[in-house]
Design a protein around this motif. Structure first.
Motif, PDB file in Angstrom:
ATOM      1  N   LYS A 273      -5.427  17.861 -28.412  1.00  0.00           N
ATOM      2  CA  LYS A 273      -5.125  16.466 -28.742  1.00  0.00           C
ATOM      3  C   LYS A 273      -5.513  15.545 -27.585  1.00  0.00           C
ATOM      4  N   LEU A 274      -5.199  15.960 -26.362  1.00  0.00           N
ATOM      5  CA  LEU A 274      -5.498  15.121 -25.203  1.00  0.00           C
ATOM      6  C   LEU A 274      -6.998  14.979 -24.981  1.00  0.00           C
ATOM      7  N   ARG A 275      -7.751  16.028 -25.278  1.00  0.00           N
ATOM      8  CA  ARG A 275      -9.212  15.989 -25.128  1.00  0.00           C
ATOM      9  C   ARG A 275      -9.903  15.412 -26.353  1.00  0.00           C
ATOM     10  N   ARG A 276      -9.120  15.118 -27.380  1.00  0.00           N
ATOM     11  CA  ARG A 276      -9.649  14.611 -28.646  1.00  0.00           C
ATOM     12  C   ARG A 276     -10.638  15.602 -29.261  1.00  0.00           C
ATOM     13  N   ALA A 277     -10.315  16.881 -29.169  1.00  0.00           N
ATOM     14  CA  ALA A 277     -11.161  17.932 -29.751  1.00  0.00           C
ATOM     15  C   ALA A 277     -11.177  17.775 -31.265  1.00  0.00           C
ATOM     16  N   GLU A 278     -12.323  17.983 -31.860  1.00  0.00           N
ATOM     17  CA  GLU A 278     -12.523  17.714 -33.282  1.00  0.00           C
ATOM     18  C   GLU A 278     -11.549  18.438 -34.208  1.00  0.00           C
ATOM     19  N   PRO A 279     -11.278  19.722 -34.055  1.00  0.00           N
ATOM     20  CA  PRO A 279     -10.357  20.352 -35.011  1.00  0.00           C
ATOM     21  C   PRO A 279      -8.957  19.723 -34.999  1.00  0.00           C
ATOM     22  N   ALA A 280      -8.486  19.351 -33.844  1.00  0.00           N
ATOM     23  CA  ALA A 280      -7.148  18.745 -33.750  1.00  0.00           C
ATOM     24  C   ALA A 280      -7.159  17.316 -34.271  1.00  0.00           C
ATOM     25  N   THR A 281      -8.155  16.555 -33.889  1.00  0.00           N
ATOM     26  CA  THR A 281      -8.171  15.152 -34.289  1.00  0.00           C
ATOM     27  C   THR A 281      -8.488  14.960 -35.762  1.00  0.00           C
ATOM     28  N   SER A 282      -9.308  15.843 -36.335  1.00  0.00           N
ATOM     29  CA  SER A 282      -9.642  15.673 -37.753  1.00  0.00           C
ATOM     30  C   SER A 282      -8.403  15.835 -38.626  1.00  0.00           C
ATOM     31  N   GLY A 283      -7.539  16.780 -38.280  1.00  0.00           N
ATOM     32  CA  GLY A 283      -6.301  16.955 -39.042  1.00  0.00           C
ATOM     33  C   GLY A 283      -5.374  15.765 -38.905  1.00  0.00           C
TER      34      GLY A 283
ATOM     35  N   PRO B 172      -2.069   7.416 -36.372  1.00  0.00           N
ATOM     36  CA  PRO B 172      -2.816   6.523 -35.480  1.00  0.00           C
ATOM     37  C   PRO B 172      -3.212   7.245 -34.186  1.00  0.00           C
ATOM     38  N   GLU B 173      -4.369   6.894 -33.665  1.00  0.00           N
ATOM     39  CA  GLU B 173      -4.832   7.516 -32.420  1.00  0.00           C
ATOM     40  C   GLU B 173      -3.870   7.250 -31.271  1.00  0.00           C
ATOM     41  N   SER B 174      -3.132   6.166 -31.322  1.00  0.00           N
ATOM     42  CA  SER B 174      -2.172   5.868 -30.256  1.00  0.00           C
ATOM     43  C   SER B 174      -1.033   6.895 -30.210  1.00  0.00           C
ATOM     44  N   TRP B 175      -0.884   7.695 -31.249  1.00  0.00           N
ATOM     45  CA  TRP B 175       0.163   8.725 -31.278  1.00  0.00           C
ATOM     46  C   TRP B 175      -0.302  10.047 -30.671  1.00  0.00           C
ATOM     47  N   PHE B 176      -1.591  10.217 -30.423  1.00  0.00           N
ATOM     48  CA  PHE B 176      -2.115  11.509 -29.967  1.00  0.00           C
ATOM     49  C   PHE B 176      -1.459  11.971 -28.671  1.00  0.00           C
ATOM     50  N   VAL B 177      -1.370  11.092 -27.685  1.00  0.00           N
ATOM     51  CA  VAL B 177      -0.779  11.488 -26.399  1.00  0.00           C
ATOM     52  C   VAL B 177       0.712  11.777 -26.547  1.00  0.00           C
ATOM     53  N   PRO B 178       1.509  10.916 -27.205  1.00  0.00           N
ATOM     54  CA  PRO B 178       2.925  11.269 -27.364  1.00  0.00           C
ATOM     55  C   PRO B 178       3.128  12.580 -28.129  1.00  0.00           C
ATOM     56  N   LEU B 179       2.311  12.835 -29.136  1.00  0.00           N
ATOM     57  CA  LEU B 179       2.437  14.094 -29.874  1.00  0.00           C
ATOM     58  C   LEU B 179       2.076  15.280 -28.987  1.00  0.00           C
ATOM     59  N   ALA B 180       1.045  15.127 -28.161  1.00  0.00           N
ATOM     60  CA  ALA B 180       0.667  16.190 -27.227  1.00  0.00           C
ATOM     61  C   ALA B 180       1.793  16.442 -26.228  1.00  0.00           C
TER      62      ALA B 180
END
Length: 116
Positions: free
Chosen positions: A23-33, A40-48
């Motif tokens: 999630k932190l690296r915005r890797a495609e398998p994680a971000t596509s899901g 929202p992309e702003s949630w990626f870091v808190p979720l990680a």
């Protein structure tokens, strides 16, 4: 039960660290899901960070069981929410991974309580 909890906790912790890094690296398998479920992309870091906190809690919980139980319960809620997001978005092809994490989290919770 302690050995079973330890094995499940370590495996689940490593898996959570892996998904947090993705999630932190915005890797495609994680971000596509995440994007398929309209997270929202702003949630990626808190979720990680929640993934990392759960992993740390599980590992510390090997020595101090109440924290391991709390971490496992938190991960059950986290991955239950992830499954809910996939159902809401009708993204059924994206459900196996959070489903597997959910089952492992439930297993860690049950084993953590039983090993007390």
């Amino acid at each position: 039960m302690f050995i079973a909890y330890t094995v499940v906790a370590v495996v689940l912790a490593l898996a959570n660290v892996g998904t947090a890094v993705a999630k932190l690296r915005r890797a495609e398998p994680a971000t596509s899901g995440l994007l398929a479920t309209e997270v929202p992309e702003s949630w990626f870091v808190p979720l990680a960070l929640l993934n990392l906190a759960g992993a740390a809690g599980l590992l510390i919980g090997i020595g101090w069981r109440p924290l391991g139980i709390a971490a496992a319960a938190g991960l059950v809620l986290y991955f239950g929410g992830a499954l809910g997001f996939h159902v809401r978005a009708k993204d059924f092809k994206g459900m196996p991974m959070p489903g597997a994490f959910f089952v492992l989290s439930v297993l860690a919770l049950v084993l953590g309580i039983a090993a007390r």
